[in-house]
Design a protein around this motif. Structure first.
Motif, PDB file in Angstrom:
ATOM      1  N   ASP A 103       5.879   4.712  -7.886  1.00  0.00           N
ATOM      2  CA  ASP A 103       7.006   3.788  -7.770  1.00  0.00           C
ATOM      3  C   ASP A 103       6.680   2.422  -8.378  1.00  0.00           C
ATOM      4  OD1 ASP A 103       7.538   5.115  -4.491  1.00  0.00           O
ATOM      5  OD2 ASP A 103       8.696   5.570  -6.305  1.00  0.00           O
ATOM      6  N   THR A 104       5.441   2.220  -8.779  1.00  0.00           N
ATOM      7  CA  THR A 104       5.050   0.958  -9.403  1.00  0.00           C
ATOM      8  C   THR A 104       5.833   0.740 -10.690  1.00  0.00           C
ATOM      9  OG1 THR A 104       2.819   1.001  -8.475  1.00  0.00           O
ATOM     10  CG2 THR A 104       3.146  -0.291 -10.481  1.00  0.00           C
ATOM     11  N   VAL A 155       2.435  -0.592  -6.092  1.00  0.00           N
ATOM     12  CA  VAL A 155       2.017   0.208  -4.944  1.00  0.00           C
ATOM     13  C   VAL A 155       0.573   0.635  -5.176  1.00  0.00           C
ATOM     14  CG1 VAL A 155       2.503   2.211  -3.501  1.00  0.00           C
ATOM     15  CG2 VAL A 155       4.368   1.035  -4.686  1.00  0.00           C
ATOM     16  N   LEU A 197       6.512   4.380   0.061  1.00  0.00           N
ATOM     17  CA  LEU A 197       6.253   4.082  -1.349  1.00  0.00           C
ATOM     18  C   LEU A 197       5.029   4.832  -1.858  1.00  0.00           C
ATOM     19  CD1 LEU A 197       7.193   0.327  -1.291  1.00  0.00           C
ATOM     20  CD2 LEU A 197       8.140   2.015  -2.867  1.00  0.00           C
ATOM     21  N   LYS A 198       5.134   5.241  -3.122  1.00  0.00           N
ATOM     22  CA  LYS A 198       4.076   5.981  -3.790  1.00  0.00           C
ATOM     23  C   LYS A 198       3.590   5.177  -4.997  1.00  0.00           C
ATOM     24  CE  LYS A 198       6.569  10.278  -2.710  1.00  0.00           C
ATOM     25  NZ  LYS A 198       7.163  11.505  -3.290  1.00  0.00           N
ATOM     26  N   SER A 199       2.421   5.520  -5.491  1.00  0.00           N
ATOM     27  CA  SER A 199       1.884   4.805  -6.651  1.00  0.00           C
ATOM     28  C   SER A 199       2.820   4.925  -7.855  1.00  0.00           C
ATOM     29  CB  SER A 199       0.496   5.336  -7.009  1.00  0.00           C
ATOM     30  OG  SER A 199       0.545   6.725  -7.250  1.00  0.00           O
ATOM     31  N   GLN A 210       0.829  -1.201   0.000  1.00  0.00           N
ATOM     32  CA  GLN A 210       0.000   0.000   0.000  1.00  0.00           C
ATOM     33  C   GLN A 210       0.863   1.251   0.000  1.00  0.00           C
ATOM     34  OE1 GLN A 210      -2.711  -0.465   3.350  1.00  0.00           O
ATOM     35  NE2 GLN A 210      -4.280  -1.285   1.990  1.00  0.00           N
ATOM     36  N   THR A 211       0.282   2.315  -0.442  1.00  0.00           N
ATOM     37  CA  THR A 211       0.949   3.619  -0.413  1.00  0.00           C
ATOM     38  C   THR A 211       1.444   3.915   0.997  1.00  0.00           C
ATOM     39  OG1 THR A 211      -0.456   4.437  -2.200  1.00  0.00           O
ATOM     40  CG2 THR A 211       0.665   6.074  -0.853  1.00  0.00           C
TER      41      THR A 211
END
Length: 122
Positions: A90-91, A120, A86-88, A13-14
């Motif tokens: 970073d996916t 993420v 982590l942020k989206s 998750q974020t």
């Protein structure tokens, strides 16, 4: 034959954390600088971080600075990427690679792993 095998990816998750590992085999690990790159769908592969053969020097992309930490254990022939907050965005598929030089350009890296997926979710 040099082999690099990444592991540790997954769904998080974020705001969460993951630690990626890259196991190196086939030649002297300690003599080479190592890098992490990532590639998101529809985008070019981008530099994330690199570490010198001794571990004394590191360099990060601005997008991950302060959140990601690269490290290595030459006794275990392994390089790590600790990813926090982590942020989206970073996916991506994350790849490790070796280089004799010191560069953020993928063309300067000679051997690559197969990649590990990091997703993420918000």
């Amino acid at each position: 034959q040099v082999q690099l095998v990444e592991s540790g990816g997954g769904l998080v998750q974020t705001g969460g954390s993951l630690r990626l590992s890259c196991a190196h085999s086939g030649r002297a690990f300690s003599g080479y600088n190592m890098g992490w790159f990532r590639q998101a769908p529809g985008k070019e592969r981008e530099f994330v971080a690199e570490i010198s053969w001794s571990g004394a020097n590191t360099y990060y992309a601005d997008s991950v600075k302060g959140r990601f930490t690269i490290s290595r254990d030459n006794a275990k022939n392994t390089v790590y990427l600790q990813m926090n907050i982590l942020k989206s965005e970073d996916t991506a598929v994350y790849y490790c690679a070796t280089t004799r030089g010191w560069s953020s350009m993928s063309k300067e890296y000679d051997y690559w792993g197969q990649g590990t997926q990091v997703t993420v979710s918000s």
